[in-house]
Design an enzyme around this catalytic site. Structure first.
Site, PDB file in Angstrom:
ATOM      1  N   ASP A 125      -7.997  -1.667   6.904  1.00 45.34           N
ATOM      2  CA  ASP A 125      -7.888  -2.179   5.532  1.00 45.34           C
ATOM      3  C   ASP A 125      -7.828  -3.702   5.561  1.00 45.34           C
ATOM      4  OD1 ASP A 125      -7.854  -1.971   2.794  1.00 45.34           O
ATOM      5  OD2 ASP A 125      -5.684  -1.693   2.655  1.00 45.34           O
ATOM      6  N   GLY A 146       4.664   1.092  -0.592  1.00 45.41           N
ATOM      7  CA  GLY A 146       6.034   0.897  -1.041  1.00 45.41           C
ATOM      8  C   GLY A 146       6.248  -0.469  -1.673  1.00 45.41           C
ATOM      9  N   GLY A 199       0.807  -1.211   0.000  1.00 45.44           N
ATOM     10  CA  GLY A 199       0.000   0.000   0.000  1.00 45.44           C
ATOM     11  C   GLY A 199       0.835   1.253   0.000  1.00 45.44           C
TER      12      GLY A 199
END
Length: 988
Positions: A810, A681, A679
């Site tokens: 998430d 890198g 998300g």
């Protein structure tokens, strides 16, 4: 003298008797005091923080204890401890020693364990409430409770076979509530028909099957009858018409068929009637006599004919749901004009005529839902003044005319859906008043004109779907002010001018489609800064110039730039098989990797300045001094831009004992070790010299131009260039966590320009990969179940096991990683939020997550708490059971797996059909149990969702039930019921 002596003797005897009586009373009081103090101790040992016990101590009279009521003899008559957050085991044998006890109310707590105690000593009980608890096992015989009038055991967790015969001795029973318990399947218990005084019967969701007996008509005192969510079949008996005192009749979600019986007209006191989700046929004529009806729910049946004209005269009607039937004809034009209507939903029928004009006459209407019918005419002007409306949906009809201007500006509307009609005119500037509007759906109409700049003042908008209309002019530049916008569909219109650069400010935009318009100019490079963009379609326009390199940083599942006038090189990172066809129809494009395009020359895709520099350098190379100057200049530029990890100054911070060095990690951050993009890198696989594998997330603090991506208000970080918010969040969260189902963070390594997070490596990728990619077939049900429980325990730890609540925000299958044994780890805390203990359960207003997993409250309130994680986990459970993605084309437009699952809850066959076809038949019952839990997790209202602690318990209990059935696996992989084979004498 003798006479006086006799009087004195009598007096002494009387005083002695009175003393003995008082002593017995005092002893009895002491005994009851000890019983209550022991009860308090039992609950306190379960870490209960209830304040109700503050008065329960030996220095106070027991009759002054909170929740205790005594009789005239100071003996305990009532114990009222409902809804006090109590937990622990229930010692009924102790409680039943209170000889005068008439009421025991312990409902709405978290009491657990089995109820094995004999209740015979509680023979004076008139009121028993153990409902809404977490008990297990069957309920004991209670035939001795002959004086019982109220029995509440609903949603208590008890199972097995209920002792129905006990009811034969309870002829005075007035209220019986046993619903929402997983009893063994049984026919409707005949013992209930002896309860002539019964006024309240709640048997919803307790595994009843077979027909509703005609004897139900004998219970003439019934005010409330609830038999919903069972497996009742056959017709509704006409004898139900004898229950003339009925106020509520609930029969929804069964398999009842036939017509609504003659005699329903006799239920003149009926206010609430729900027979939804059955197989009912015929017309509604019998209901035209129910003049006191308040709520009428008959959706998802096969009812036909017209809506009776008498419905238009109902003076108390508040809720009417007739959707998904086969109704025809027109609606009564006076419908809803007499009462405080809340919502009317007649969607998915074959109704014709116009929309009744006065359903919001009383100013209380919140939902007008007329989807998928054949309504004609215009939207009545009255609804433009209906300020209470939250949901206005009339899609898929034949409505026409100009939409009343006030509709666009309804102040409380959360969704306006006019899709697939024949509406004309413009979206007016009134939309600036729609402050609560989250979803605007007007596609497939004849709307025209320019979009007003004021649309950006509808600040709650999450979805704007305007495709297939006749809109023209420019796309408003103010659209970048819409900070919550997630979906923007403008395709198939006549928009012109350029794509506004301000779209790059819509940080939560996930779906952008502006294809098939007249747009020109360059593709804004700002689109490449959209962190959540998943789908980008700019095809069939007149866009020119080069494809911005910034698009390469996006994680797109859909990219379509075809049929434009683009030129230059296709970026290498976009030249992959997933984007085949994404660039066709652009003859000016070239590529070094895609064979269907011309091969780029050495200067293709370079800017004019770069080409000029190269030419100058070539010409100047003939002169030694100029060549040397240029050479030194270029070397200096290289040095300035060098991002070699080895040349940076690093700071290592460990959270575990390390078996590797900083240098080993830095040496391994190479392109060949790249395994994915997280998300925030790139992610690399690192193999140490000792063979140990690690995963390293590399996060740049600066963009390719050298500008800082993230500002820091901390002086030390400001000096060092600052660290990303994602980095800070992930480190803060993971460094303090120690749990087998949460990914382990070994250390962080930071420099001025970038940051590294070193994790344990998960060789089996993510749950998403295993479920939805080529390796799906390797996940059997046992493995899926273990993944579900493990992931649930990881989330339970985050929500309940730390000093501060951690909200992941998430949760999705791609963030559940699998180790070498397919054991799950919760990962990617880049969006995690630690809630301070002092803040309790306050929510954060930051919208985050992934489309398909996002809880409904995101779109309306933007408030996120731990129940939002529960919703997302419910979606993961649905993935595990069905094998389907959260978003599939088969679900239909604007529908996800949650709405699809709900739409399939019509029959046992349709429910079983949802289970992944790969799973053997024998596992489908357990899979359905898990699906039930998933449905609870995805309740629309957050407060109705269970906690993660309850989810873990429910998952474990579901599997325990399955094991008790004796399901095992033979050596050849065949599933069979061992107990059944033993009984047959054929054990394998």
């Amino acid at each position: 003298m003798s006479s006086l002596t006799n009087r004195e003797n009598h007096l002494c005897l009387y005083l002695l008797f009175l003393f003995c009586l008082l002593s017995d009373t005092k002893a009895a009081a002491v005994d009851e005091l000890q019983i209550l103090l022991k009860l308090k101790s039992t609950f306190q040992n379960s870490n209960t923080n209830s304040s109700i016990f503050s008065t329960w101590n030996s220095s106070n009279p027991l009759c002054s204890f909170s929740g205790i009521v005594c009789n005239e003899n100071n003996s305990v008559r009532e114990i009222e401890l409902s809804n006090q957050n109590l937990s622990g085991f229930l010692a009924l044998d102790e409680i039943c020693q209170l000889e005068s006890l008439e009421k025991l109310a312990l409902g709405f707590n978290s009491l657990n364990g089995t109820i094995k105690e004999d209740l015979n000593n509680c023979s004076k009980l008139k009121y028993l409430d153990l409902g809404n608890n977490l008990f297990t096992g069957s309920f004991p015989e209670i035939s001795s409770l002959s004086e019982l009038q109220h029995l509440y055991l609903n949603q208590s967790g008890i199972s097995g076979t209920f002792p129905w015969k006990s009811l034969n001795n309870m002829t005075g029973l007035i209220r019986l509530s046993l619903g929402d318990n997983p009893f063994d399947q049984s026919l409707f218990p005949s013992e209930i028909f002896n309860l002539k005084n019964l006024t309240w019967l709640y048997l919803t969701n307790c595994s009843l099957q077979g027909p509703i007996p005609k004897s139900i008509g004998n219970l003439t005192e019934l005010i409330n009858l609830e038999l919903s969510d069972n497996r009742m079949v056959g017709e509704i008996p006409s004898e139900i018409g004898n229950l003339t005192k009925l106020w509520q009749l609930e029969l929804y979600r069964n398999q009842l068929n036939g017509t609504l019986p003659f005699g329903l007209r006799n239920l003149i006191n009926l206010e609430n009637f729900d027979a939804s989700e059955n197989l009912l046929e015929g017309d509604l004529s019998e209901l035209g006599f129910l003049k006191n009806i308040v709520s009428l729910q008959l959706y998802s049946n096969s009812l036909s004919g017209e809506v009776p004209a008498e419905f238009g005269e109902f003076k108390k009607l508040v809720n009417l749901s007739l959707y998904t039937n086969k109704l025809t004809g027109t609606l009564p034009q006076k419908l809803g004009s007499w009462s405080n209507v809340d919502f009317i939903d007649v969607s998915e029928n074959f109704l014709t005529g116009t929309i009744p004009p006065d359903m919001c006459k009383m100013g209380t209407m919140r939902g007008l839902l007329f989807l998928q019918n054949k309504f004609t005419g215009e939207i009545p002007q009255n609804y433009a003044k209906c300020s209470t409306l939250k949901r206005f949906r009339v899609n898929n009809n034949s409505l026409s005319g100009v939409v009343p201007a006030g509709i666009w500006g309804l102040p409380n509307a959360e969704i306006i859906d006019l899709t697939s009609n024949q509406f004309e005119g413009m979206i007016t500037s009134d939309i600036k008043s729609a402050k609560m509007l989250a979803q605007l759906f007007v596609s497939y109409n004849r709307l025209s004109g320019e979009l007003p700049d004021e649309i950006s003042e509808a600040t709650s908008l999450v979805s704007i779907v305007l495709n297939n209309n006749r809109f023209s002019g420019k796309i408003p530049g103010t659209i970048g002010d819409m900070k919550h916008l997630g979906t923007l569909y403008l395709q198939s219109n006549m928009f012109s001018a350029s794509i506004p650069k301000s779209l790059g400010s819509c940080l939560f935009l996930s779906d952008l489609n502006i294809a098939n318009n007249l747009l020109s100019g360059n593709i804004p490079s700002s689109l490449g800064s959209l962190p959540t963009l998943n789908s980008l379609n700019l095809s069939q326009n007149q866009l020119s110039g080069q494809i911005p390199e910034s698009l390469a940083s996006l994680r797109l599942s859909i990219l379509d730039l075809s049929q434009n006038r683009l030129t230059g090189a296709i970026p290498d990172t976009l030249s992959i098989a997933a984007y085949n066809g994404s660039f066709s129809g652009n003859p000016g494009l070239c590529s070094m990797n895609i064979n269907s395009f011309p091969r780029c020359s050495s200067s293709s895709g370079m800017s004019k300045d770069v080409r000029t520099l190269i030419i100058c350098f070539s010409v100047g190379s003939a002169i030694l001094l100029v060549s040397l100057t240029c050479f030194l200049f270029l070397k200096k530029s290289e040095k300035d831009d060098d991002r070699s990890l080895k040349e940076e100054s690093w700071d290592l911070k460990s959270f575990h004992v390390l078996s590797f060095t900083e240098g080993e990690i830095l040496d391994s951050i190479t392109q060949e070790n790249l395994i994915g993009k997280g998300g925030s890198g790139n992610v690399y696989r690192v193999v140490l010299a000792n063979g140990k594998e690690l995963a390293v997330k590399h996060i740049w603090n600066t963009d390719p131009s050298g500008k800082k991506k993230f500002k820091s208000t901390t002086p030390m970080l400001a000096k060092r260039g600052g660290k990303s918010k994602e980095f800070d969040a992930e480190v803060e969260t993971l460094s303090s966590i120690r749990h087998v189902n949460v990914v382990k963070l070994y250390c962080s390594i930071t420099s001025e320009d970038s940051s590294l997070l070193v994790y344990e490596y998960m060789p089996n990728g993510s749950l998403w990969d295993r479920l939805h990619m080529c390796q799906k077939m390797k996940l059997d049900w046992e493995t899926r179940y273990e993944i579900a429980v493990g992931a649930a325990k990881g989330l339970e730890y985050l929500h309940h096991g730390l000093e501060r609540l951690v909200i992941h925000r998430d949760v999705k299958s791609s963030n559940i990683l699998l180790d070498e044994f397919l054991k799950p780890r919760i990962a990617d805390f880049g969006l995690a939020k630690i809630v301070q203990a002092s803040a309790g359960k306050d929510s954060t207003h930051v919208v985050a997550g992934t489309h398909g997993y996002i809880a409904p409250e995101y779109g309306y309130t933007y408030k996120v708490n731990e129940k939002s994680d529960v919703y997302s986990f419910g979606v993961v459970l649905m993935e595990l059971v069905t094998g389907k993605r959260p978003i599939e084309p088969e679900f239909g437009e604007n529908k996800d797996i949650v709405s699809w699952v709900c739409s399939m809850l019509k029959s046992r066959e349709s429910i079983l059909s949802m289970v992944d076809s790969y799973l053997p038949e024998v596992y489908k019952e357990e899979a359905i149990k898990v699906l039930r839990i998933a449905i609870l997790c995805t309740a629309r209202l957050p407060e109705l969702r269970p906690s993660m602690r309850s989810v873990v318990q429910m998952l474990e209990e579901a599997h325990e039930t399955f094991k008790l059935m004796g399901i095992v696996i033979s050596k050849d992989g065949t599933a069979y019921n061992k107990k059944m084979e033993v009984l047959k004498g054929t054990e394998k």
